[in-house]
Write an enzyme that holds these catalytic residues in place. Structure first.
Site, PDB file in Angstrom:
ATOM      1  CG  HIS A 265      -2.096   0.883   1.107  1.00 49.70           C
ATOM      2  ND1 HIS A 265      -1.996   2.251   0.985  1.00 49.70           N
ATOM      3  CD2 HIS A 265      -3.425   0.604   1.089  1.00 49.70           C
ATOM      4  CE1 HIS A 265      -3.212   2.777   0.898  1.00 49.70           C
ATOM      5  NE2 HIS A 265      -4.097   1.800   0.953  1.00 49.70           N
ATOM      6  CD  GLU A 349      -5.375  -1.278  -5.546  1.00 46.80           C
ATOM      7  OE1 GLU A 349      -4.450  -0.559  -5.957  1.00 46.80           O
ATOM      8  OE2 GLU A 349      -5.830  -1.210  -4.391  1.00 46.80           O
TER       9      GLU A 349
END
Length: 426
Positions: A265, A349
């Protein structure tokens, strides 16, 4: 037969760091060959009596994820209100709600596409419960070890879990020990720091000076923190095993040419430039995993999940995959290196956006840690070492980011560092 931690008998004092890691990896390898799939369910350990230092609360800290699509709005509202995670400056109170409202319909569709909610609570509770069963055997003096999971942005929220601790007999004049165990292996002020800020806030509100006439009460919960563990052998071995399993699915003549793309991330560049250690610690995890793999494949570290109007750390995972495929490098293995279980960033994602858009059978994702038995053994080893060390936190935690000006961060670190180490906090 009760499970035993294969790392328990290893001593860092008797071995060099590199030798310890090599021995730990070998031990974990031998142990894992006897077990496969998800960690085996273990019957609850029955304690004849509470240990001399027990009971001990083991509190897993994580971001969390909405359990249903109906929870998405509240989840995003809390997330975009958190200046530690997404700093929006003086307009945070205006931009945060605006962004969360605009993104809610889109994110609801994403959670619907992965089954209607995040599995992160299921996996977090499973990992914590299994770890505590092992700890009861490894550390009987601090048993029973009671599992708790505290999320930052969704249920079970930190304040709910803290109240549960009080209801379960910790604190309120009775003392008791609790370990805040971050499930972000690599430290960032945006993740671990935010979760600890929230824990510190509710500690003050529920059993601190605020509820005791301005005087620090006695018999409060005694906290310690496992604040980072980016290169722990159990974590590294679990990642390496999963990567090897994915590489084995490629034809042998192409296997060594598969590019390993470690994806984490991202963070806003304003956070990185302030001195946040996250990027360096993620890179340390990547290097440790590649070292375990004997650098068998070419690899890169990339970043995902950018949101908001400001620059974020790159290169982006989606762009990286698209560029490699365009250049003819179609064998790519994506590794979610900063996550300890599946959630929206992996299941949607990576799986449904990045891999789908690549449109190449050679682009695959390495399995997340989830119920990985080697990983859970590693958690138990790490927790046991912490419990025996009597350290309240790592030395690294006593330093703020070089550019940090947050009084809240300063006071939180002083609290968790304890009276002896508080003077070191800068």
């Amino acid at each position: 037969m009760a499970l035993r931690n294969p790392l328990a008998k290893l001593s860092r004092s008797a071995l060099s760091q590199s030798a310890w890691r090599q021995t730990a990896a070998t031990t974990l390898s031998s142990y894992s060959e006897q077990r496969c799939g998800l960690a085996t369910a273990v019957p609850p350990v029955t304690q004849d009596a509470t240990g001399s230092k027990g009971p001990t609360a083991m509190v897993f800290l994580n971001m969390g994820g909405p359990a249903t699509t109906a929870d998405v709005g509240d989840y995003l509202s809390r997330l975009f209100a958190d200046a530690d995670l997404i700093p929006l400056g003086r307009l945070q109170s205006y931009l945060g709600p605006l962004i969360s409202r605009r993104r809610t319909p889109k994110i609801e569709k994403q959670y619907a596409a992965i089954g209607g909610g995040s599995p992160i609570r299921k996996w977090s509770e499973y990992q914590c419960e299994e770890m505590c069963k092992l700890l009861d055997k490894l550390c009987p003096e601090s048993a029973p070890h009671k599992p708790y999971v505290a999320f930052r942005y969704t249920a079970p929220l930190t304040e709910e879990v803290y109240q549960q601790l009080l209801d379960d007999g910790f604190g309120k004049g009775r003392g008791g020990r609790a370990v805040a165990f971050t499930q972000y292996p690599q430290y960032s002020c945006s993740t671990t720091g935010s979760s600890l800020n929230e824990l510190w806030k509710w500690r003050n509100r529920l059993e601190g000076k605020r509820v005791n006439g301005g005087v620090e009460p006695s018999g409060t919960i005694q906290w310690s923190v496992i604040d980072r563990w980016p290169t722990h052998p159990g974590l590294v071995e679990a990642f390496a095993r999963n990567i090897e399993e994915t590489l084995a699915t490629y034809p042998e003549d192409r296997r060594n040419g598969v590019v390993l793309l470690f994806s984490a991330h991202s963070l806003p560049m304003s956070v990185i430039n302030r001195g946040d250690p996250y990027a360096a610690e993620v890179a340390a995890t990547v290097h440790a995993v590649m070292q375990r793999l004997n650098f068998s494949n070419p690899y890169r570290l990339c970043w995902q999940s950018q949101v908001g109007p400001y620059p974020w750390l790159g290169a982006q995972t989606s762009d990286t995959v698209a560029n490699y495929v365009k250049k003819g490098q179609t064998d790519l293995a994506l590794i979610p290196i900063a996550f300890t279980s599946d959630h929206i960033e992996t299941l949607f994602e990576l799986d449904q956006e990045v891999i789908h858009d690549a449109n190449s059978p050679g682009v695959k994702r390495v399995e997340s840690l989830n119920g990985n038995s080697v990983f859970i053994e590693g958690l138990a080893d790490l927790a046991a070492s912490h419990l025996r060390s009597n350290e309240l936190c790592s030395h690294q935690m006593t330093l703020r980011c070089q550019g940090c000006t947050s009084d809240r961060c300063l006071e939180q670190k002083k609290f968790f560092a304890g009276a002896k180490e508080a003077a070191l906090v800068r």
